[in-house]
Scaffold this motif. Structure first.
Motif, PDB file in Angstrom:
ATOM      1  N   THR A  59       0.754  -1.231   0.034  1.00 51.63           N
ATOM      2  CA  THR A  59       0.016   0.048  -0.113  1.00 51.63           C
ATOM      3  C   THR A  59       0.905   1.287   0.008  1.00 51.63           C
ATOM      4  O   THR A  59       1.764   1.439   0.951  1.00 51.63           O
ATOM      5  N   ASN A  60       0.639   2.018  -0.883  1.00 49.56           N
ATOM      6  CA  ASN A  60       1.265   3.418  -1.241  1.00 49.56           C
ATOM      7  C   ASN A  60       3.019   3.214  -1.165  1.00 49.56           C
ATOM      8  O   ASN A  60       3.693   4.042  -0.873  1.00 49.56           O
ATOM      9  N   LEU A  61       3.335   2.171  -1.669  1.00 46.02           N
ATOM     10  CA  LEU A  61       4.791   1.731  -1.630  1.00 46.02           C
ATOM     11  C   LEU A  61       5.503   2.716  -2.291  1.00 46.02           C
ATOM     12  O   LEU A  61       6.739   3.207  -1.729  1.00 46.02           O
ATOM     13  N   LYS A  62       5.465   2.809  -3.750  1.00 45.82           N
ATOM     14  CA  LYS A  62       6.016   3.958  -4.458  1.00 45.82           C
ATOM     15  C   LYS A  62       6.237   5.250  -3.842  1.00 45.82           C
ATOM     16  O   LYS A  62       7.146   6.027  -3.812  1.00 45.82           O
ATOM     17  N   THR A  63       4.931   5.766  -3.463  1.00 47.38           N
ATOM     18  CA  THR A  63       4.746   7.086  -2.958  1.00 47.38           C
ATOM     19  C   THR A  63       5.591   7.281  -1.632  1.00 47.38           C
ATOM     20  O   THR A  63       6.259   8.347  -1.444  1.00 47.38           O
ATOM     21  N   GLU A  64       5.610   6.284  -0.832  1.00 45.56           N
ATOM     22  CA  GLU A  64       6.210   6.457   0.458  1.00 45.56           C
ATOM     23  C   GLU A  64       7.814   6.170   0.415  1.00 45.56           C
ATOM     24  O   GLU A  64       8.304   6.863   1.097  1.00 45.56           O
ATOM     25  N   LEU A  65       8.087   5.384  -0.404  1.00 46.99           N
ATOM     26  CA  LEU A  65       9.546   5.252  -0.733  1.00 46.99           C
ATOM     27  C   LEU A  65      10.181   6.396  -1.451  1.00 46.99           C
ATOM     28  O   LEU A  65      10.896   7.039  -0.786  1.00 46.99           O
ATOM     29  N   LEU A  66       9.599   6.739  -2.708  1.00 46.38           N
ATOM     30  CA  LEU A  66      10.195   8.090  -3.369  1.00 46.38           C
ATOM     31  C   LEU A  66       9.938   9.314  -2.367  1.00 46.38           C
ATOM     32  O   LEU A  66      10.522  10.199  -2.332  1.00 46.38           O
ATOM     33  N   GLY A  67       8.700   9.475  -1.887  1.00 43.51           N
ATOM     34  CA  GLY A  67       8.347  10.555  -1.165  1.00 43.51           C
ATOM     35  C   GLY A  67       9.285  10.799   0.124  1.00 43.51           C
ATOM     36  O   GLY A  67       9.680  11.837   0.316  1.00 43.51           O
TER      37      GLY A  67
END
Length: 284
Positions: free
Chosen positions: A83-91
């Motif tokens: 869940t929200n993996l890319k957003t939380e990693l990049l962000g």
């Protein structure tokens, strides 16, 4: 007898000890018995070999945590969900990097930071991969194991105090620790823990941690008291209170203030979203 044994096995401190020793044991065992001998046997370049070993270690650590607690606690491991993996990693990475970038910008405008030259980008191989596995180890152990279990046991507020102290103590062994470094470490432990409380996932605190750590050698600063190579060769010339000590730019009062703001923001968000855990003594 069975009930007593179950209570002992599932007592929070026992869970923490079992979790850390198992995950660390699997990681070290596979590194020393499998990946290091195998990779270094087939790849002559040490930087490339170490890079591969570090990224394999990332997978090993995540898998060992996932399967150990899935079996031990008999539950879905939501803290590693996609869940929200890319957003939380990049962000998270950009967030951590930009916080210290703001400090550098302020120092530059004040005339306390100058750039001499730019090194080659070999830092992005083995040194960066080491930052990745180092940040992951700390976040898995301090956040997913110690903090998560204590938060469920004693509630968010007491867990935040405890984890901030626990996170700080081993880092006091680093070189060049100052009084401001202690305040920085306490704030750092709090910030990442409240990020976990807000998301209930590993990704944001891990990525923020990585971005924060990467920003320091990127801009030519020591990292937590040590000098491990830089991307930008630079000079910090100004009041130690602002430019930080030999511990690095992270113990600048500017860095600490910004980190405290991060703590406050995520604490308020966690309260608003009802993410705060209450004390519970039901450990079975």
């Amino acid at each position: 007898m069975k009930l007593t044994l179950k209570k002992i096995i599932h007592f929070p401190i026992v869970k923490i000890v079992f979790g850390i020793t198992t995950c660390l044991g699997v990681l070290i065992g596979i590194q020393n018995l499998v990946t290091k001998p195998l990779i270094h046997n087939f790849i002559d370049s040490k930087p490339i070999g170490d890079t591969i070993i570090n990224y394999i270690s990332v997978v090993v650590l995540l898998l060992s945590y996932f399967y150990f607690f899935k079996i031990y606690e008999k539950r879905e491991i939501k803290e590693l969900s996609k869940t929200n993996l890319k957003t939380e990693l990049l962000g998270g990475f950009l967030f951590g990097f930009l916080v210290l970038s703001l400090v550098i910008l302020i120092l530059y405008l004040l005339g306390y930071y100058t750039v001499d030259s730019i090194s080659d980008f070999s830092y992005l191989l083995a040194p960066f991969s080491f930052l990745v596995i180092a940040a992951l180890i700390e976040e898995v152990f301090f956040r997913l194991i110690i903090y998560r279990i204590i938060e469920k046991w004693l509630g968010t507020y007491l867990a935040l105090i405890i984890i901030s102290i626990i996170f700080t103590v081993p880092h006091l062994l680093n070189d060049n620790v100052t009084v401001l470094s202690v305040l920085l470490l306490l704030s750092f432990g709090f910030a990442h823990s409240i990020m976990y409380t807000y998301t209930k996932r590993l990704w944001l605190p891990f990525a923020f941690h990585l971005g924060w750590n990467f920003a320091q050698p990127f801009y030519g600063s020591n990292l937590s008291g040590t000098e491990e190579g830089h991307i930008i060769n630079s000079n910090f010339d100004g009041p130690i209170l602002l430019i930080g000590s030999d511990f690095g730019i992270e113990d600048s009062i500017l860095s600490i203030i910004l980190l405290l703001i991060v703590c406050i923001v995520f604490l308020k968000l966690s309260i608003r979203k009802n993410k705060i855990e209450k004390t519970s003594y039901n450990t079975v």
